[in-house]
Design a protein around this motif. Structure first.
Motif, mmCIF file in Angstrom:
data_model
loop_
_atom_site.group_PDB
_atom_site.id
_atom_site.type_symbol
_atom_site.label_atom_id
_atom_site.label_comp_id
_atom_site.label_asym_id
_atom_site.label_seq_id
_atom_site.Cartn_x
_atom_site.Cartn_y
_atom_site.Cartn_z
ATOM 1 N N PHE A 1 0.832 -1.212 0.000
ATOM 2 C CA PHE A 1 0.000 0.000 0.000
ATOM 3 C C PHE A 1 0.862 1.256 0.000
ATOM 4 O O PHE A 1 0.498 2.270 -0.573
ATOM 5 N N ARG A 2 2.000 1.161 0.655
ATOM 6 C CA ARG A 2 2.868 2.339 0.755
ATOM 7 C C ARG A 2 3.417 2.728 -0.622
ATOM 8 O O ARG A 2 3.629 3.890 -0.912
ATOM 9 N N ALA A 3 3.597 1.656 -1.464
ATOM 10 C CA ALA A 3 4.091 1.935 -2.816
ATOM 11 C C ALA A 3 3.083 2.784 -3.588
ATOM 12 O O ALA A 3 3.463 3.659 -4.364
ATOM 13 N N GLY A 4 1.798 2.556 -3.364
ATOM 14 C CA GLY A 4 0.774 3.368 -4.024
ATOM 15 C C GLY A 4 0.236 4.396 -3.036
ATOM 16 O O GLY A 4 0.982 4.927 -2.208
ATOM 17 N N GLU A 5 -1.084 4.586 -3.118
ATOM 18 C CA GLU A 5 -1.682 5.520 -2.173
ATOM 19 C C GLU A 5 -2.136 4.734 -0.950
ATOM 20 O O GLU A 5 -2.685 3.646 -1.086
ATOM 21 N N ASN A 6 -1.905 5.260 0.221
ATOM 22 C CA ASN A 6 -2.252 4.546 1.453
ATOM 23 C C ASN A 6 -3.710 4.860 1.822
ATOM 24 O O ASN A 6 -3.995 5.899 2.360
ATOM 25 N N PRO A 7 -4.647 3.943 1.474
ATOM 26 C CA PRO A 7 -6.053 4.299 1.690
ATOM 27 C C PRO A 7 -6.427 4.275 3.169
ATOM 28 O O PRO A 7 -5.785 3.592 3.961
ATOM 29 N N TRP A 8 -7.542 4.978 3.487
ATOM 30 C CA TRP A 8 -7.963 5.086 4.896
ATOM 31 C C TRP A 8 -8.345 3.730 5.459
ATOM 32 O O TRP A 8 -8.158 3.453 6.638
ATOM 33 N N SER A 9 -8.880 2.846 4.568
ATOM 34 C CA SER A 9 -9.333 1.545 5.079
ATOM 35 C C SER A 9 -8.150 0.722 5.606
ATOM 36 O O SER A 9 -8.257 0.047 6.631
ATOM 37 N N TRP A 10 -7.020 0.810 4.913
ATOM 38 C CA TRP A 10 -5.862 0.054 5.398
ATOM 39 C C TRP A 10 -5.288 0.694 6.663
ATOM 40 O O TRP A 10 -4.807 0.018 7.561
ATOM 41 N N ARG A 11 -5.384 2.032 6.729
ATOM 42 C CA ARG A 11 -4.901 2.712 7.949
ATOM 43 C C ARG A 11 -5.748 2.264 9.163
ATOM 44 O O ARG A 11 -5.229 1.996 10.234
ATOM 45 N N LEU A 12 -7.073 2.130 8.923
ATOM 46 C CA LEU A 12 -7.954 1.656 9.990
ATOM 47 C C LEU A 12 -7.623 0.200 10.321
ATOM 48 O O LEU A 12 -7.528 -0.186 11.492
ATOM 49 N N GLY A 13 -7.412 -0.586 9.270
ATOM 50 C CA GLY A 13 -7.065 -2.001 9.454
ATOM 51 C C GLY A 13 -5.791 -2.154 10.251
ATOM 52 O O GLY A 13 -5.687 -3.008 11.146
ATOM 53 N N ARG A 14 -4.803 -1.322 9.955
ATOM 54 C CA ARG A 14 -3.512 -1.391 10.671
ATOM 55 C C ARG A 14 -3.695 -1.139 12.159
ATOM 56 O O ARG A 14 -2.968 -1.676 12.992
ATOM 57 N N THR A 15 -4.697 -0.272 12.466
ATOM 58 C CA THR A 15 -4.939 0.034 13.880
ATOM 59 C C THR A 15 -5.622 -1.127 14.587
ATOM 60 O O THR A 15 -5.324 -1.432 15.732
ATOM 61 N N LEU A 16 -6.549 -1.782 13.881
ATOM 62 C CA LEU A 16 -7.372 -2.806 14.528
ATOM 63 C C LEU A 16 -6.786 -4.218 14.439
ATOM 64 O O LEU A 16 -7.051 -5.053 15.302
ATOM 65 N N ILE A 17 -6.026 -4.488 13.371
ATOM 66 C CA ILE A 17 -5.514 -5.851 13.190
ATOM 67 C C ILE A 17 -4.180 -5.990 13.917
ATOM 68 O O ILE A 17 -3.263 -5.178 13.726
ATOM 69 N N PRO A 18 -4.050 -7.029 14.747
ATOM 70 C CA PRO A 18 -2.795 -7.169 15.495
ATOM 71 C C PRO A 18 -1.630 -7.568 14.578
ATOM 72 O O PRO A 18 -1.821 -8.299 13.613
ATOM 73 N N ASP A 19 -0.452 -7.057 14.897
ATOM 74 C CA ASP A 19 0.756 -7.441 14.148
ATOM 75 C C ASP A 19 1.312 -8.716 14.790
ATOM 76 O O ASP A 19 2.063 -8.665 15.766
ATOM 77 N N LEU A 20 0.931 -9.851 14.225
ATOM 78 C CA LEU A 20 1.267 -11.130 14.858
ATOM 79 C C LEU A 20 2.723 -11.550 14.603
ATOM 80 O O LEU A 20 3.218 -12.464 15.268
ATOM 81 N N GLU A 21 3.376 -10.895 13.669
ATOM 82 C CA GLU A 21 4.786 -11.236 13.407
ATOM 83 C C GLU A 21 5.671 -10.872 14.597
ATOM 84 O O GLU A 21 6.772 -11.402 14.762
ATOM 85 N N ILE A 22 5.173 -9.957 15.445
ATOM 86 C CA ILE A 22 5.923 -9.582 16.656
ATOM 87 C C ILE A 22 6.166 -10.816 17.532
ATOM 88 O O ILE A 22 7.174 -10.913 18.230
ATOM 89 N N PHE A 23 5.227 -11.785 17.462
ATOM 90 C CA PHE A 23 5.335 -12.974 18.319
ATOM 91 C C PHE A 23 6.104 -14.116 17.641
ATOM 92 O O PHE A 23 6.216 -15.197 18.209
ATOM 93 N N ASN A 24 6.590 -13.891 16.436
ATOM 94 C CA ASN A 24 7.231 -14.982 15.688
ATOM 95 C C ASN A 24 8.754 -14.900 15.808
ATOM 96 O O ASN A 24 9.395 -14.072 15.158
ATOM 97 N N MET A 25 9.339 -15.755 16.653
ATOM 98 C CA MET A 25 10.814 -15.794 16.746
ATOM 99 C C MET A 25 11.313 -17.235 16.541
ATOM 100 O O MET A 25 12.379 -17.624 17.031
ATOM 101 N N LYS A 26 10.543 -18.013 15.772
ATOM 102 C CA LYS A 26 10.916 -19.415 15.561
ATOM 103 C C LYS A 26 12.238 -19.537 14.807
ATOM 104 O O LYS A 26 13.070 -20.379 15.126
ATOM 105 N N SER A 27 12.431 -18.662 13.792
ATOM 106 C CA SER A 27 13.660 -18.788 12.996
ATOM 107 C C SER A 27 14.897 -18.415 13.819
ATOM 108 O O SER A 27 15.964 -19.010 13.664
ATOM 109 N N LEU A 28 14.712 -17.449 14.738
ATOM 110 C CA LEU A 28 15.832 -17.099 15.644
ATOM 111 C C LEU A 28 16.182 -18.285 16.540
ATOM 112 O O LEU A 28 17.346 -18.661 16.690
ATOM 113 N N ALA A 29 15.132 -18.889 17.100
ATOM 114 C CA ALA A 29 15.348 -19.984 18.054
ATOM 115 C C ALA A 29 15.998 -21.187 17.389
ATOM 116 O O ALA A 29 16.784 -21.909 18.018
ATOM 117 N N SER A 30 15.694 -21.409 16.108
ATOM 118 C CA SER A 30 16.269 -22.592 15.454
ATOM 119 C C SER A 30 17.779 -22.437 15.257
ATOM 120 O O SER A 30 18.480 -23.415 15.005
#
Lengths: 310, 253
Positions: free
Chosen positions: B185-214
């Motif tokens: 989205f950043r490459a194009g225009e950043n629409p309001w719906s994605w900005r709202l989505g970014r606020t409401l949808i959790p960033d689950l990659e923060i909890f992913n450290m499997k590759s580090l642990a391996s």
């Protein structure tokens, strides 16, 4: 007279679509006095369950209000007075009957020896003392219904709300539950019992008064004795050992119907019944049964011309 | 207090029906996989087994949090059995919290057992394993599953079983691809719906450290702390949403 349940001008409207609405209960006003057994009658979709769910606080009235022992319905305080039997009770299948009663008792802040004693009492009352240690998954529908009644009574409630307590049971199961409800009322005469049913004979056997809902509106609210009092005295006699001469005589006076057992005919009035019994006995006929016809109660309640006594 | 009583029954329900089967299945699959790898490879056997077990732990906990949430909470709402409990002098919040606590309690036990099994089996190989990194990874997988459970409950209050499961799985997928979608989205225009989505949808990659642990690497204390704090923030938000909606909901069943 103290009113345990006061329903004041309650309306419940459900939104069934974007622009469609359905009025399930329409401006209902009803008082249930303390210690009475009151039947809430009506066909399917008449608003019986919606009314009970508003009393319990599961549904919020669109307008109007409900008081339970003087407390607004739906609050935790109002539910301390209530015992509720849902239409289709379900329990965690892996729990034992006694464990369920203990769990429900703890939700009422009961504990220790008092709770244990109460569970034993209730299991005996509902006839499940032998099955209290068994898992619910092995219970029949009738046993589950009896366990559900026991859980409704655990806190010695002032008000009992039963939603179709006899529905889905076989005739024997219905009779057992009916007797059990009558026994509960006998043992807890100060408790108010408000139950919904569409089986009129159950209401007739248990209730001191009835309220009839039709399309969400209260059509009848009166003591059941008042309804029965207005009934004409109709009897049906069934006879056997009828001689040909007596048969001719009866056929001339009444509309005689042949049945596998003999003959039957109808009579109006108690005086006519007494006179006919004497005559038939003298003529050597054997009277097999005298049946009091009360079918008109059903007509009274469900006919379009049901009186509006509310 | 009532929430704990309801939670305890929920734990017993989950343990009685599914908990042990999942653990036995996980153990069986892990042993079978490591034996199979032993026949096929030598050098990477330890790392592959470790990755497989952490991946399985993640998948099982995610699926458990969504489908058990639907089963434990929503089935009771739809079948009407909830009315028996809610007719007692307890609040709706106690009921919802009780179910939630019971479920995340069982998930905690599952995460602990699966983490211990992973370390137990992988310690049989000569690999570069860190107990701290494994514990952190499993703890963050658990944190993610708790957030997903709260999300499932927030949907379950309002929608049907299938919709709840599909919506939560969709947000799980988007939650792991947030940065990818964001950069697109950043490459194009950043629409309001994605900005709202970014606020409401959790960033689950923060909890992913499997590759580090391996590779035997663990997170610094502050990084781990912020990941846990983020999980608590998401949990609080979705649970509050579920509680507020449930409190106002008409229960017609």
């Amino acid at each position: 007279m103290t009113q345990d349940i006061q329903i004041k001008s309650v309306t419940k409207v459900f939104e069934t679509g974007i622009r469609s609405r359905k009025t399930a209960v329409d401006n209902l006003t009803l008082d249930i006095p303390r210690g009475e057994v009151v039947g809430l009658l009506g066909a399917n979709g008449s608003g019986k369950s919606t009314t009970l769910k508003m009393i319990l606080g599961f549904l919020r009235p669109t307008s109007g209000n409900i008081l339970i022992a003087g407390v607004t319905a739906g609050t935790r305080a109002s539910r301390t007075h209530l015992g509720y039997l849902p239409e289709n009770p379900r329990f965690q299948r892996f729990l034992r009957g006694r464990s369920i009663l203990e769990y429900i008792g703890r939700l009422h802040r009961m504990s220790g020896a008092g709770l244990s004693r109460r569970c034993t009492e209730l299991l005996e009352l509902v006839g499940l003392e032998h099955a209290g240690g068994e898992r619910v998954q092995g219970y029949s529908k009738g046993m589950i219904q009896r366990l559900a009644i026991a859980q409704a009574l655990i806190n010695r409630p002032k008000i009992l709300i039963f939603d179709e307590p006899m529905s889905g049971l076989d005739p024997l199961g219905r009779m057992e539950i009916r007797n059990l409800i009558a026994r509960i009322h006998q043992e807890m005469p100060e408790a108010t019992l408000f139950f919904s049913t569409h089986i009129l004979s159950d209401a007739e056997a248990l209730c001191s008064s009835v309220a009839l809902l039709k399309q969400g509106k209260l059509k009848v609210n009166c003591p059941i004795a008042q309804l029965i009092q207005n009934e004409p005295e109709n009897y049906e006699l069934t006879l056997t050992n009828v001689s040909p001469a007596l048969q001719t005589e009866l056929a001339a006076a009444h509309s005689l119907t042949a049945s596998p057992l003999g003959f039957s005919f109808s009579l109006n009035g108690t005086a006519a019944l007494q006179k006919e019994i004497g005559r038939l006995s003298a003529a050597g006929a054997k009277i097999l049964s005298v049946y009091t016809k009360r079918g008109s109660l059903e007509k009274t309640l469900f006919s379009d011309s049901a009186r509006e006594t509310a | 207090m009532n929430a704990l009583r309801i939670g305890w029954i929920a734990i017993r329900e989950l343990i009685h029906e599914r908990f042990f089967y999942i653990l036995i299945g996980f153990l069986g699959a892990s042993i079978a996989f490591s034996l199979l790898l032993g026949q096929m490879t030598y050098a990477e056997k330890a790392k592959l087994t470790f990755d497989f077990m952490l991946g399985s732990t993640h998948l099982i906990l995610v699926l458990f949090s969504i489908f058990m949430g639907v089963t434990l909470f929503q089935r009771e709402l739809l079948s009407g059995s909830v009315s028996m409990i809610l007719s007692k002098p307890i609040s709706r919040a106690s009921f919802l919290l009780g179910k939630f606590l019971g479920q995340i309690g069982v998930q905690a036990a599952m995460a602990f057992c699966m983490g211990a099994l992973t370390l137990g089996i992988c310690s049989q190989f000569d690999g570069n394993f860190s107990v701290l990194a494994t514990a952190q990874t499993v703890a963050l997988i658990y944190a993610e599953s708790v957030v997903l459970t709260a999300l499932t409950y927030a949907f379950a209050v309002n929608t049907g079983s299938l919709t709840t499961a599909l919506l939560t799985l969709a947000l799980f997928s988007v939650g792991h691809m947030r940065q990818v979608v964001d950069s697109a989205f950043r490459a194009g225009e950043n629409p309001w719906s994605w900005r709202l989505g970014r606020t409401l949808i959790p960033d689950l990659e923060i909890f992913n450290m499997k590759s580090l642990a391996s590779y035997g690497q663990s997170l610094a204390g502050t990084e781990f702390f912020w990941a846990v704090a983020y999980a608590l923030l998401c949990l609080g938000f979705y649970l509050a949403l579920a509680l507020v909606t449930f409190e106002r909901k008409d229960i017609a069943t």
